[in-house]
Scaffold this motif. Structure first.
Motif, PDB file in Angstrom:
ATOM      1  N   SER A  96      30.277  19.406  45.717  1.00  0.00           N
ATOM      2  CA  SER A  96      29.954  18.416  47.319  1.00  0.00           C
ATOM      3  C   SER A  96      28.875  18.662  47.712  1.00  0.00           C
ATOM      4  O   SER A  96      28.301  17.594  47.638  1.00  0.00           O
ATOM      5  CB  SER A  96      30.999  18.528  48.114  1.00  0.00           C
ATOM      6  N   TYR A  99      26.800  17.430  44.890  1.00  0.00           N
ATOM      7  CA  TYR A  99      26.878  15.720  45.357  1.00  0.00           C
ATOM      8  C   TYR A  99      25.820  15.130  46.087  1.00  0.00           C
ATOM      9  O   TYR A  99      24.584  14.455  46.070  1.00  0.00           O
ATOM     10  CB  TYR A  99      28.222  15.189  45.233  1.00  0.00           C
ATOM     11  N   GLU A 100      25.649  15.929  47.034  1.00  0.00           N
ATOM     12  CA  GLU A 100      25.211  15.891  48.205  1.00  0.00           C
ATOM     13  C   GLU A 100      23.589  15.725  47.641  1.00  0.00           C
ATOM     14  O   GLU A 100      22.332  15.167  48.166  1.00  0.00           O
ATOM     15  CB  GLU A 100      25.392  16.345  49.645  1.00  0.00           C
ATOM     16  N   VAL A 136      33.455  10.841  47.566  1.00  0.00           N
ATOM     17  CA  VAL A 136      32.694  12.377  46.811  1.00  0.00           C
ATOM     18  C   VAL A 136      33.591  13.290  48.635  1.00  0.00           C
ATOM     19  O   VAL A 136      32.882  13.062  49.293  1.00  0.00           O
ATOM     20  CB  VAL A 136      32.310  13.208  46.717  1.00  0.00           C
ATOM     21  N   VAL A 139      31.948  14.468  51.125  1.00  0.00           N
ATOM     22  CA  VAL A 139      30.445  14.578  51.725  1.00  0.00           C
ATOM     23  C   VAL A 139      30.221  12.673  51.596  1.00  0.00           C
ATOM     24  O   VAL A 139      29.331  12.463  52.350  1.00  0.00           O
ATOM     25  CB  VAL A 139      29.321  14.004  50.146  1.00  0.00           C
TER      26      VAL A 139
END
Length: 193
Positions: A96, A99-100, A136, A139
């Motif tokens: 996560s 992804y962020e 996600v 996130v």
């Protein structure tokens, strides 16, 4: 080819786990973060896998969740990112967080990963920022078609993808709003920041 495996941990090695499948042993490469949480010899293990076939080797990579495997495979689509670099990124923190960092175009954070320079971090952000899933866990909040239109409208007005997503995320209770109302409210939030 090999979608996953379930067996017992025979041993943990540097960068890999050897899994005993009733006498058939498989070496599975993984991130150091995953390996640290697998357990010890004799413990059960269940991994989803990616098989990389090259002219000189066949290497199996394993992850505890499909989401982590998906991120690994997404990273492999970036030019200059091979399995070792992808594992280094996944070892750096939770998926996560990765992804962020990509969604927020945070190349500074990505370049803190050993083996990732500024150029590679920029490549990752450039190639993946639009390929990230819309939702996600941990996130982002789920988005619908109207939200996608809002992000596109904000980008057309000159905001970056990260700014557009942040502006949209700041709009509370947007479920009953039209696209125009969402854009207006997002613009107000962006003007305040």
């Amino acid at each position: 080819m090999i979608a996953g495996l379930r067996g017992l941990i025979a041993r943990i090695e540097t960068g890999a786990v050897v899994v005993d499948l009733n006498g058939f042993m498989l070496r599975v490469q993984s991130s150091t973060r995953v390996l640290a949480h697998l357990g010890g010899a004799g413990d059960p293990v269940d991994l989803v896998t990616h098989l990389a076939v090259r002219e000189d080797a066949m290497t199996l990579y394993g992850f505890p969740t499909q989401a982590e495997l998906d991120l690994f495979e997404l990273l492999l689509t970036v030019s200059g990112v091979g399995p070792k670099v992808a594992l280094a990124l996944l070892s750096f923190g939770e998926p996560s967080a990765l992804y962020e960092a990509i969604a927020n175009e945070d190349t500074v954070l990505l370049s803190k990963v050993p083996g990732i320079g500024k150029k590679t971090a920029e490549q990752i952000v450039f190639h993946l920022r639009r390929k990230l899933p819309d939702f996600v866990p941990g996130v982002s909040t789920p988005i619908d078609d109207a939200d996608r239109e809002v992000v596109a409208a904000l980008e057309a007005l000159g905001y970056t993808l990260a700014e557009a997503r942040a502006g949209l995320a700041a709009v509370e209770h947007r479920g009953g709003m039209s696209v125009e109302e969402r854009v207006y409210n997002a613009l107000q939030r962006l003007a305040r920041s």
